[in-house]
Scaffold this motif. Structure first.
Motif, PDB file in Angstrom:
ATOM      1  N   LEU A 106       4.176   4.347  10.301  1.00  0.00           N
ATOM      2  CA  LEU A 106       3.735   2.316   9.804  1.00  0.00           C
ATOM      3  C   LEU A 106       5.437   2.036  10.235  1.00  0.00           C
ATOM      4  CD1 LEU A 106       1.084   2.227   7.806  1.00  0.00           C
ATOM      5  CD2 LEU A 106       0.684   1.874  10.594  1.00  0.00           C
ATOM      6  N   ARG A 107       6.139   2.876  10.638  1.00  0.00           N
ATOM      7  CA  ARG A 107       7.767   2.787  10.354  1.00  0.00           C
ATOM      8  C   ARG A 107       8.253   1.008  11.266  1.00  0.00           C
ATOM      9  NH1 ARG A 107      10.608   6.871  13.722  1.00  0.00           N
ATOM     10  NH2 ARG A 107       8.054   7.006  15.016  1.00  0.00           N
ATOM     11  N   GLY A 108       8.864   0.107   9.794  1.00  0.00           N
ATOM     12  CA  GLY A 108       9.231  -1.255  10.599  1.00  0.00           C
ATOM     13  C   GLY A 108       8.313  -1.747  11.257  1.00  0.00           C
ATOM     14  N   VAL A 109       6.514  -1.464  11.070  1.00  0.00           N
ATOM     15  CA  VAL A 109       6.134  -2.780  11.141  1.00  0.00           C
ATOM     16  C   VAL A 109       5.751  -4.756  10.214  1.00  0.00           C
ATOM     17  CG1 VAL A 109       4.407  -1.011  11.890  1.00  0.00           C
ATOM     18  CG2 VAL A 109       3.802  -1.563   9.786  1.00  0.00           C
ATOM     19  N   ASP A 110       5.152  -5.150  10.537  1.00  0.00           N
ATOM     20  CA  ASP A 110       5.279  -6.613   9.289  1.00  0.00           C
ATOM     21  C   ASP A 110       3.247  -6.140   9.454  1.00  0.00           C
ATOM     22  OD1 ASP A 110       4.412  -9.419   8.719  1.00  0.00           O
ATOM     23  OD2 ASP A 110       6.399  -9.363   9.911  1.00  0.00           O
ATOM     24  N   LEU A 111       3.537  -6.372   7.480  1.00  0.00           N
ATOM     25  CA  LEU A 111       2.483  -6.109   7.103  1.00  0.00           C
ATOM     26  C   LEU A 111       2.372  -7.585   5.652  1.00  0.00           C
ATOM     27  CD1 LEU A 111       1.123  -2.595   6.838  1.00  0.00           C
ATOM     28  CD2 LEU A 111       0.204  -4.083   8.324  1.00  0.00           C
ATOM     29  N   ARG A 112       3.199  -8.658   5.576  1.00  0.00           N
ATOM     30  CA  ARG A 112       2.675  -9.541   5.227  1.00  0.00           C
ATOM     31  C   ARG A 112       2.256  -9.859   4.916  1.00  0.00           C
ATOM     32  NH1 ARG A 112       7.517 -13.517   7.608  1.00  0.00           N
ATOM     33  NH2 ARG A 112       6.599 -12.212   9.746  1.00  0.00           N
ATOM     34  N   ARG A 113       1.401  -9.830   3.672  1.00  0.00           N
ATOM     35  CA  ARG A 113       0.216 -10.328   3.056  1.00  0.00           C
ATOM     36  C   ARG A 113      -0.885  -9.751   3.343  1.00  0.00           C
ATOM     37  NH1 ARG A 113       3.636 -14.457   4.105  1.00  0.00           N
ATOM     38  NH2 ARG A 113       2.675 -14.988   6.127  1.00  0.00           N
ATOM     39  N   ALA A 114      -0.973  -8.570   3.599  1.00  0.00           N
ATOM     40  CA  ALA A 114      -1.947  -7.727   4.032  1.00  0.00           C
ATOM     41  C   ALA A 114      -2.348  -6.959   2.676  1.00  0.00           C
ATOM     42  CB  ALA A 114      -1.458  -6.703   4.929  1.00  0.00           C
TER      43      ALA A 114
END
Length: 454
Positions: A167-175
């Protein structure tokens, strides 16, 4: 008339014979005709059957092909090759971002069917609410599995299994990743702003460069997670965490804060783990050879790898976690590879397996196991101060588990050359009910040539 009658009578056998021949011939003709008709029918049937078989085979093949396409479309892992091929072909007529730098791009709620992202840079791309992401051509790390793309689109991963996922560099904001298993996952440089990681398993995950700003980490397990100075823990909401994935025989999971009736105040989590951002934790399976580790650390210290000192060790079941303090600019990945390779080489040279050596007789590890059994943390500190000295007492680490404290105490007394007859006698006086075990270890220590001079 008599003569005529005789003539007729004479010819009757001949006529009868001719009639018989004709009858037989007609029968044979009928048989031949019938046989020919049956043969023709069978031959015709065989010919027609062959074409029917071919037709049926074609139907089966088409059905199988259609089924494989459907399974590929549904992201069935058994047909991943078919799916990749189909997506690549379909992407020839779609929007082409092949090889583009799309860092920070936003594809929220976009329709991405047949879009080609092959070899594109997708760091921190926002996929929230995107449609048909499964029909887009995307390179690793998020090309597979299907569940990862679903997580990026929906942000829903509660109770999910993301163990060892890239999950390198993924965007999981507020996940929502509450109670998720992220053990061994690569979260390097991932954005987790405001993410819900309560009760998540972050054991041995890589969080170098990850941004946890405002994330919820209450109840999470962070055993041996890898962080550095680039890991952002600002404004983390956390009342407590655990440093052990599995409780020991006493049911202890190494809660922080230690007191179950006390919680972190706002900002405490970041302060408490500030030191860990300048350290590395290495997990050794099935025990540890302390002599080999000591030599490895001594060698690494002279190789300019950025290793400062051995901070501590703690036992987790049969495994051992080694904590090392390193320089802020140290290459942690390279340091770990070097230490592991050197350690394995030294263990082989010693001719002793690593399994169980943390608690095996004959060494500081065995003494640590004995001290852990004889004393509580406070009792051990008092005993060291009384019998070993104030200097040794000052060297004992603060805020560590009993197992780690006992191991550090064993290393200190061995380093100071204090292990002798007086040492064992003091232990017997303190715990007379354990005198037999103490004397047994003393004998083993002496037999192995580890008895320090008086």
């Amino acid at each position: 008339m008599i003569a005529g009658t005789a003539t007729t009578a004479d010819t009757m056998p001949v006529i009868a014979a001719l009639a018989a021949v004709v009858s037989v011939a007609r029968t044979e003709v009928l048989l031949v005709g019938t046989s020919a008709a049956v043969g023709g029918t069978v031959a015709g049937t065989l010919v027609v059957g062959r074409w029917i078989g071919i037709a049926l085979g074609g139907v089966v093949a088409l059905a199988a092909f259609a089924y494989s396409l459907w399974c590929a479309y549904r992201a069935d892992g058994r047909f991943s090759t078919v799916r990749r091929f189909g997506v690549a072909v379909a992407a020839l007529n779609g929007t082409n971002f092949c090889g583009a730098d799309l860092t920070e791009a936003v594809f929220a709620r976009a329709s991405l069917a047949n879009v080609d992202f092959h070899e594109a840079i997708l760091t921190h791309v926002r996929w929230s609410g995107a449609r048909e992401l499964m029909r887009a051509r995307i390179s690793d790390p998020i090309a597979a599995p299907h569940q990862v793309r679903q997580l990026l689109v929906t942000g829903e991963g509660a109770d999910g299994n993301w163990q060892h996922c890239d999950l390198r560099g993924v965007d999981l904001r507020r996940a929502n990743l509450s109670s998720a298993n992220l053990k061994g996952a690569n979260l390097a440089h991932a954005r987790l702003h405001g993410a819900n990681l309560e009760n998540a398993n972050l054991t041995t995950c890589c969080a170098v460069g990850a941004d946890f700003t405002g994330a919820k980490l209450t109840g999470a397990c962070i055993q041996a997670w890898n962080t550095d100075k680039t890991t952002i823990l600002r404004d983390v909401e956390c009342s407590h965490v655990f440093l052990r994935e599995v409780a020991d025989e006493r049911g202890v999971r190494e809660r922080r804060p230690y007191d179950p009736n006390r919680d972190f105040a706002p900002g405490d989590f970041e302060k408490f783990f500030a030191e860990l951002t300048e350290s590395i934790e290495i997990l050794f399976r099935y025990g540890l050879n302390p002599d080999a580790l000591r030599e490895v650390c001594r060698t690494a210290d002279t190789q300019g790898l950025g290793l400062l000192r051995l901070v501590g060790l703690r036992q987790v079941g049969e495994d051992v976690i080694v904590t090392l303090e390193v320089q802020t600019d140290a290459d942690k990945a390279q340091l770990e590879r070097t230490l592991r390779a050197d350690y394995d080489r030294r263990v082989r040279a010693l001719g002793t397996p690593a399994r169980g050596l943390l608690v095996a007789p004959g060494g500081s590890s065995a003494l640590a196991a004995l001290l852990e059994e004889l004393f509580s943390s406070d009792e051990l500190r008092r005993w060291v101060h009384q019998h070993i000295g104030s200097q040794a007492h000052r060297e004992l680490p603060e805020g560590v588990s009993l197992a780690e404290l006992a191991f550090q105490a064993a290393l200190i007394v061995e380093r100071q050359g204090r292990i002798g007859d007086a040492f064992w006698a003091a232990l017997v006086r303190e715990r007379p009910h354990q005198s037999e075990r103490i004397r047994m270890l003393a004998k083993l220590w002496s037999d192995e040539g580890r008895l320090a001079p008086p």
